[in-house]
Each structure stands twice: as structure tokens, then as C-alpha cells.
Design a protein around this motif. Structure first.
Motif, PDB file in Angstrom:
ATOM      1  N   ARG A 143      -2.414  -0.477  -2.820  1.00 28.81           N
ATOM      2  CA  ARG A 143      -2.894   1.268  -3.031  1.00 28.81           C
ATOM      3  C   ARG A 143      -2.871   2.159  -1.647  1.00 28.81           C
ATOM      4  O   ARG A 143      -2.606   2.589  -1.248  1.00 28.81           O
ATOM      5  N   GLU A 144      -3.680   1.577  -0.628  1.00 25.48           N
ATOM      6  CA  GLU A 144      -3.829   2.470   0.514  1.00 25.48           C
ATOM      7  C   GLU A 144      -2.231   2.512   1.323  1.00 25.48           C
ATOM      8  O   GLU A 144      -1.803   3.282   1.655  1.00 25.48           O
ATOM      9  N   ILE A 148      -6.313  -9.606  -4.982  1.00 30.94           N
ATOM     10  CA  ILE A 148      -7.304  -8.893  -4.116  1.00 30.94           C
ATOM     11  C   ILE A 148      -7.150  -7.670  -3.252  1.00 30.94           C
ATOM     12  O   ILE A 148      -6.964  -6.513  -3.029  1.00 30.94           O
ATOM     13  N   ALA A 149      -6.892  -8.764  -1.836  1.00 31.16           N
ATOM     14  CA  ALA A 149      -6.540  -8.111  -0.848  1.00 31.16           C
ATOM     15  C   ALA A 149      -4.805  -7.262  -0.945  1.00 31.16           C
ATOM     16  O   ALA A 149      -4.748  -6.036  -0.198  1.00 31.16           O
ATOM     17  N   ASN A 203      -5.534  -4.077  -3.201  1.00 33.04           N
ATOM     18  CA  ASN A 203      -6.212  -2.332  -2.118  1.00 33.04           C
ATOM     19  C   ASN A 203      -4.936  -2.438  -0.875  1.00 33.04           C
ATOM     20  O   ASN A 203      -5.318  -0.889  -0.734  1.00 33.04           O
ATOM     21  N   THR A 204      -4.452  -3.526  -0.543  1.00 32.36           N
ATOM     22  CA  THR A 204      -3.903  -2.895   0.939  1.00 32.36           C
ATOM     23  C   THR A 204      -2.356  -2.033   0.613  1.00 32.36           C
ATOM     24  O   THR A 204      -2.317  -1.095   0.789  1.00 32.36           O
TER      25      THR A 204
END
Length: 763
Positions: free
Chosen positions: A513-514, A506-507, A510-511
Motif C-alpha cells: 500500500r505504501e 500483513i507485511a 502494508n508495504t
């Protein structure tokens, strides 16, 4: 035994036996329809009871395939029937997934030197069954064991990767030494030296005598590989002193031998012999096997230095020791029965199968003495590419025979070659058998024993064929095992990556994607900026290039115009001088006629003054008019002829206006004018293969006399005129991509008989 249901013979290779066997499941139920493949297209299938027959040769590998079990590779070791038990891959996977870390590691240790695939499977299970419960030490131990597996199977690059992973998880001097060994064996000598030199105080665990000896021996061997014998000797001697203090007999023997080998390579034979003798003494205290190995190495030393008597004595002693060792083993254990085993008889062997496996290995120990470097513990003697140094009776007999042959003791050599051949035949040692047969062929041929020589030559050829087949089988098996191990390593890496991805999924998403969005935005701006900057630079470069090119053309045009303007006044000045001469002679009629021709010439010159090129026909007309005017002035000095090749009209060539006139003027004014008798000037236009050639020839006083009688003013003016012509030609060639060439030479054999100027105008 029941009949097989499928059978196909080889088409091209004669077989020496018919292998009979049976394929069963792990629970003992027969498998029908299994594919059994041999060499050269030989094929059979199992019948309803699992039996098969297959033509084969000793030493070949057969492959048993089926959809419901893992592929089995079996090497034929005897003529006896075989029974192969296979397992279902799904069942294997289920069993592996239920194993605890300890059982998986213990099983991996058991199979380490027996079955590389099983070892890898157990280690994968140890790492993947309960990854969250593993401690750092346990995970490091599993990767260390993987490194041991790859080291044992000589895949040192993979071993390095796993030792590095183990070392990263838990610092250990033992792991560092293993990694250094793998680096050295992989040829990374400088990296290995650096690893061996790591300060032990910075590593976890105590530095034991065993570790220290392993480190020093490995370091010394790396120095030796890099031809740094001085450092190698220093390091070996340091290791020798530590081994002596700890009373390590086996280590002292191997270190003395290594030191002796280095002294031998340096040519210090006395020191080398001294250390070899010391090694022999130490090996006698250790064991008969060690004594045999050390004496063989010392015998090799004597052989390399042509001390054949000493070599022979040691090898004869070795043969006696080998006989005693074999007799002791047979007396203690007896000769065991042959047991057919396969590469995949099951993950967890029964005690009976384990015992049978050990008995098989003991049988081979009777035939050959080997020096094994154990992988599961840190090795004292450094691991080398040849971890097994085979010493057999037939090999020692062969080397004795070769030494006798070197001493030209032919009959004794033949006797030992025959003994070696007989022993090699009994033990199926094809390599020794080949060498012995070849030597016997050569010696008998030399002795005139043609019949024996031919028989040994035939034996040699047959042995070479058999050895080639054996080596081919070994290479095939090695390649397959290497491929399987690489596949296992890939699976290990995949499992590790999957675990990391699962824990941080998950981390990371998200990371990522950013970061991706930010990076894409930044990259877009960078790309746009670079594109704009590139377009700007290209535009500027284009305009600069165009301006520079145009400026260069303008400069050339200006220079060309300047040269033309310098030539025309020069011609006008000379022509007016001619008119003035007629007036001075009160020849009004001649002056008027000359002035009319001059006016016609000047009008044409002025019309062409702004042009870089005019038609060749027009240039010829101008030159003809100019020659007529000059002849009018100097009738008593020269006659002229203008030769025009009829093919000129077809050339349609453009030439620079008044380029030839200054050359003709020089011929008249500086060559013919000063001649005592009447001279001759010829101007010839000829059509050549790639253009027009103009030849201007005079029989004047020549260039050397002309220079001698000139005034300083005339010299400067003549030099300037010729310079203008050359500069004009150079500019025309560059600006209009012309190919105009001017060559000036003496017309005759001596420099006082005129001048020839050849001008080439190429199409």
C-alpha cells in the motif's frame, strides 16, 4: 456376464474385438451409468452391476468418466476382460492430506516410473501437508524428486525449474548434475556445459566416483552436441580412466562406445573399430544384455562404413544371445498371466497388485532389451532423448536382411526379411513388420514374383494403417499426460505462492500500500512533467518547422523574383538596340512603329513582372508581339510561324510569364542571325494528354557552330540566360508543385541544321 445398458457401434472404423469390463468403486461396489468412450464415437454405459461392452481395437485407449470419480484412461493390452476400480476425488484428497512427509515421498518414489499424476500428487502432499515443519533439506528433496519426474517424462523445461528450486534450497552436486542433464536434453548446451564445469568444492557433499563419471559423461555429450569433438574426446577419455581405476565395467563399456562413435564421425575408422572392440570385450564381462546392446551399436558402425560381413556376423551373434536371454527368463519366471491395470487404480496399492505390476513388466522384458537410465539415482551414462534403446530379435533380423540386400544377396535377404516379419508378427512389432513387408514387396517385385509382391504390399499397407493408429494413440496419450503434468506443476507453483503470501500477508499488504501510494504520486508527477515537456517540445518543433518552411518559401520567392528581374533587363536591352538600329538607318517611321509595339510589349511585361503565373492566352499574345518585333529587325534573316492548337483555349492553363521568350531570343540571335540564307522559326502550341507542349524549332546554324563563333562575352551571357531559365523552372516546380520540363536537341540529323526546344507544361 450381465448385459450392458448402453451400446453404440462405430460408424467409420471396423473393430477387431469387443472389450468387456466392469467399473467398481474402491470398496468393490459397482458403478452404474458410467460413461465409457472409445475411438471414432464408440460409446457404452455401465449397467446396474457396473458391466459394459465396447467395440474396440488392440492398443486403443478408452476413457471412463463419471461425476463421482476421477476420469480413468485405460490402454487395451489384451483380449481379456478388465476390472477397473476408481476412487472418489474427495477421498483421494483426504487421504493425501493425512500423509506424512516420509510416506508421501516413499509413495512418490514407488510411482515415479509408473504413474506421473500419482507421483506429482504425492510430492504435492509432501510439500503442502505440513509446510512449517519441513526442513530446507526435505523441501529440496521434494523439488528434486519433481525434477526426476519431469525428466523421466521428457518435460525437461519443467525439470530445470524444479532442479533450480531444489538447488536454491540446498546445494548439492548431485542436483547440479541432474539440472545439467536436463539443460542438455532441453537443448541448452552452453548452459549445460557451464553447469557441468561448476567447481565441486563449492558444492555441498563429497564428489563421489559416480558423480564424477556422471558429470564427465554429460559434459562430453554436450561437447559432442555442439560439434566440439576434440573436447568431447578429451572428456570421455578422462571419464574412461576414472571408470577403469574404479573397475566400473558398465561405465567402461558405454564410454568406449561413445568414444568410438566420435571417432567414426571424424572418419578415423581404425580408432573407432578399436574402441568398439574394446567395448564388446567389456560388455561380455558385464552381462549378456550389455553385450547385445554393444554388439548392435558396433554392427551399426560397420553398416555405416559398408562392412556388411562384419555387421552380419555381429547381428547373428546377437540373435543367438537374445534367444538365450529369453529362454533363461522364461525358465526362471515362467510366462505370467496378463493383468489388466488402469492408470488410477488407487494411491496405495496392495502387495498383490504391486506384484502383478512387476510381473507384467517382466513379461515385456522378455520381448525387448532396453537400456534404462534410472532417474532416482545419478546416471553414469548420460541421459539422452532415447532413454530406451530397444533391441529385439526381429530388429536384428531386419538389419541383417538389409545388409544382405546391400550386398545384392537377394535370396538370403528375402529369407531374413521373412524371418523378421514372422517374429515381428508374433511380437506385434508393427514398425519392424512394416519395414520387412515393404522390403519383401520390393525384392519380390524385382524378382518377378508378382503375386507375392502384391500380398506383401497389401500387408505393408495394412501395417502402416495399424502403425499410424498406434502412433496416433501414443501421441494422444503423451499430449494428455503432458497437459496433466503441466497442470500439476501449476498447482505446485500456486501452493508455493500461497504459502509465501500467507506467511507475509500483513507485511506485504502494508508495504504494497505504501509503495503503491508513493509510486502513484511519483508516477503522476513524472507523467505531468512528461506531458508538459512533450507539449513544450511539440510547440517549439511546430514553430521551428513553420518558420523554417516560411523562410524557405520566402527564399524561393526572392530567388524567383531575382531571376525575373535578371531576364527583363536583358530583353529591354536587346529591344532598345533594335530601336537604335532603326534610328541609325534614318528610318523614323519604322522606328516609331517599332517603338510603339515595343512600348505595348513592355507595358505587358511590367504588368506581369510581379506575377509567377499568367493565363496561357496572354503569354501567347506576348510571344506573338515579341516575334513580330524581332522579325521587324531581322526580316532578311528569318520568317516565323506561330501555330496555336484550337484546343488550347479549353485548357485554361496558367504559365510563368516570359519563360519562353529567352528561348525564342536564343533561336533568333544565336541560330538564325548568323545563317547565310534566310531561315525559318516555328513556335507550336499543342494540347497533349496531360497538359500543353510548346515546340520551338529553328533551322539556324545549330548549337555547335553558334558556340564556335561566339565571343567570350556572348558565351558568358548565353550561359547565364539558359542557367536563369533552368533555375527559374526548378524553383517554380518546387515552390508551386509544377511539372515544367525543358528538353533541347538538334533539329535535324546533323548538329548544323538548327535546334529544337520542347517545353512541357503539365496540368
Amino acid at each position: 456376464m450381465a448385459q450392458n445398458t448402453g451400446f453404440k457401434t462405430s460408424r467409420t472404423l471396423e473393430t477387431t474385438m469387443t472389450l468387456e469390463g466392469r467399473v467398481l468403486n474402491e470398496d468393490g461396489t459397482p458403478i452404474s451409468g458410467a460413461n465409457v468412450e472409445g475411438k471414432m464415437g464408440r460409446y457404452a454405459t455401465t449397467n446396474g452391476m457396473g458391466y459394459f461392452k465396447l467395440p474396440a481395437n488392440m492398443g486403443e485407449e478408452i476413457v471412463i468418466r463419471g461425476l463421482d470419480f476421477e476420469t480413468v484412461y485405460y490402454r487395451i493390452r489384451s483380449n481379456e476382460d478388465i476390472e477397473i476400480r476408481v476412487q472418489n476425488p474427495e477421498q483421494d484428497t483426504q487421504k493425501l492430506s493425512t500423509l506424512s512427509y516420509k510416506i508421501a515421498m516413499d509413495s512418490a518414489q514407488f510411482y515415479l516410473k509408473k504413474d506421473a499424476q500419482k507421483t506429482a500428487d504425492f510430492l504435492i502432499a509432501a510439500l503442502s501437508n505440513n509446510p512449517k515443519s519441513l526442513s530446507t533439506a526435505q523441501e529440496s528433496a521434494a523439488y528434486e524428486k519433481l525434477g526426476d519426474l519431469y525428466t523421466f517424462n521428457k518435460q525437461y523445461d519443467l525439470a530445470i525449474d524444479n532442479y533450480t528450486q531444489a538447488e536454491a534450497l540446498e546445494k548439492s552436486f548431485k542436483i547440479t548434475i541432474k539440472k545439467a542433464d536436463a539443460l542438455r536434453l532441453n537443448g541448452n548446451y552452453q548452459e549445460a556445459i557451464t553447469a557441468y564445469k561448476i567447481n565441486p568444492n563449492k558444492k555441498a557433499g563429497a564428489l563421489t566416483t559416480t558423480d564424477q563419471l556422471a558429470r564427465l559423461n554429460g559434459l562430453a555429450d554436450a561437447y559432442s552436441k555442439t560439434n566440439n569433438e576434440t573436447k568431447a574426446l578429451e572428456t570421455y577419455k578422462e571419464a574412461l580412466s576414472i571408470a577403469a581405476l574404479a573397475n566400473r565395467k558398465s561405465e567402461m563399456t558405454s564410454i568406449n562406445t561413445n568414444i568410438a562413435s566420435i571417432y567414426n564421425s571424424l572418419g578415423e575408422l581404425d580408432d573407432a573399430e578399436s574402441y568398439y572392440n574394446t567395448a564388446i570385450k567389456e560388455s561380455k564381462k558385464e552381462s549378456p544384455k550389455a553385450n547385445v546392446v554393444t554388439q548392435s551399436q558396433t554392427a551399426d558402425f560397420y553398416n555405416s562404413n559398408a562392412q556388411f560381413d562384419k555387421e552380419i556376423a555381429l547381428r547373428k551373434n546377437n540373435i543367438q544371445l537374445l534367444d538365450e536371454i529369453a529362454a533363461d527368463k522364461k525358465r526362471i519366471k515362467g510366462k505370467p498371466e496378463s493383468v489388466a491395470t488402469d492408470h488410477k487404480e488407487g494411491f496405495l496399492n496392495s502387495p498383490k497388485l504391486m506384484a502383478e505390476s512387476e510381473s507384467v513388466s517382466s513379461e515385456y522384458d522378455m520381448e525387448e532389451i532396453v537400456m534404462d537410465s534410472p532417474v532416482e539415482t545419478t546416471s553414469i551414462a548420460p541421459v539422452t532423448e532415447n532413454t530406451n534403446l530397444g533391441l529385439t530379435k526381429q530388429k536384428e533380423q531386419l538389419k541383417i536382411a538389409e545388409a544382405l540386400k546391400s550386398q545384392n544377396k537377394i535370396s538370403e535377404a528375402i529369407s531374413f526379411f521373412e524371418a523378421s516379419l514372422e517374429e515381428a508378427t508374433v511380437n506385434n512389432d508393427l514398425a519392424i513388420k512394416k519395414d520387412a513387408a515393404k522390403s519383401l514387396y520390393e525384392l519380390n517385385k524385382k524378382a518377378g514374383n508378382t503375386k507375392k509382391a502384391l500380398s506383401y504390399n497389401e500387408l505393408y499397407i495394412n501395417t502402416v494403417d495399424a502403425l499410424y493408429l498406434e502412433k496416433e494413440n501414443e501421441l494422444e496419450e503423451t499430449a494428455r499426460k503432458a497437459k496433466e503434468l503441466v497442470s500439476k506443476q501449476t498447482r505446485i507453483l500456486t501452493l508455493e505462492k500461497d504459502r509465501e503470501l500467507t506467511e507475509n500477508k500483513i507485511a506485504l499488504i502494508n508495504t504494497e500500500r505504501e509503495l503503491t501510494q508513493e509510486m502513484n504520486q511519483r508516477q503522476r508527477w513524472i507523467i505531468y512533467s512528461l506531458v508538459a515537456l512533450s507539449l513544450l517540445l511539440l510547440t517549439l518543433a511546430y514553430f521551428m518547422y513553420r518558420n523554417n518552411k516560411q523562410q524557405k518559401i520566402n527564399n524561393h520567392l526572392l530567388a524567383l523574383k531575382s531571376l525575373r528581374s535578371q531576364m527583363n533587363p536583358h530583353f529591354i536591352f536587346n529591344a532598345l538596340n533594335s530601336v537604335n538600329n532603326y534610328i541609325a538607318q534614318n528610318d523614323e517611321r519604322a522606328a516609331n512603329k517599332y517603338l510603339a509595339d515595343f512600348s505595348k510589349l513592355m507595358r505587358s511585361v511590367l504588368e506581369n513582372s510581379e506575377l509567377d503565373f499568367i493565363p496561357l492566352e496572354k503569354e501567347i499574345d506576348l510571344l506573338g508581339l515579341y516575334l513580330k518585333l524581332e522579325h521587324e529587325r531581322f526580316k532578311d534573316k528569318f520568317d516565323f510561324k506561330l501555330d496555336i492548337d484550337p484546343a488550347i483555349k479549353e485548357a485554361h492553363l496558367q504559365v510563368p510569364p516570359m519563360l519562353l521568350q529567352p528561348i525564342i531570343e536564343n533561336a533568333v540571335w544565336h541560330g538564325l542571325r548568323y545563317k547565310n540564307e534566310k531561315g525559318y522559326l516555328n513556335v507550336a502550341f499543342a494540347r497533349v494528354e496531360n497538359g500543353i507542349q510548346v515546340t520551338i524549332t529553328d533551322n539556324g546554324i545549330g548549337r555547335e557552330q553558334s558556340k564556335a563563333i561566339k565571343t567570350e562575352h556572348q558565351k558568358k551571357r548565353d550561359s547565364k540566360g539558359l542557367g536563369n531559365i533552368k533555375n527559374r523552372v526548378a524553383l517554380l516546380n518546387e515552390l508551386h508543385d509544377c511539372e515544367i520540363d525543358i528538353k533541347v536537341s538538334d533539329a535535324g540529323l546533323s548538329p548544323d541544321v538548327g535546334t529544337t526546344v520542347v517545353v512541357n507544361f503539365k496540368n
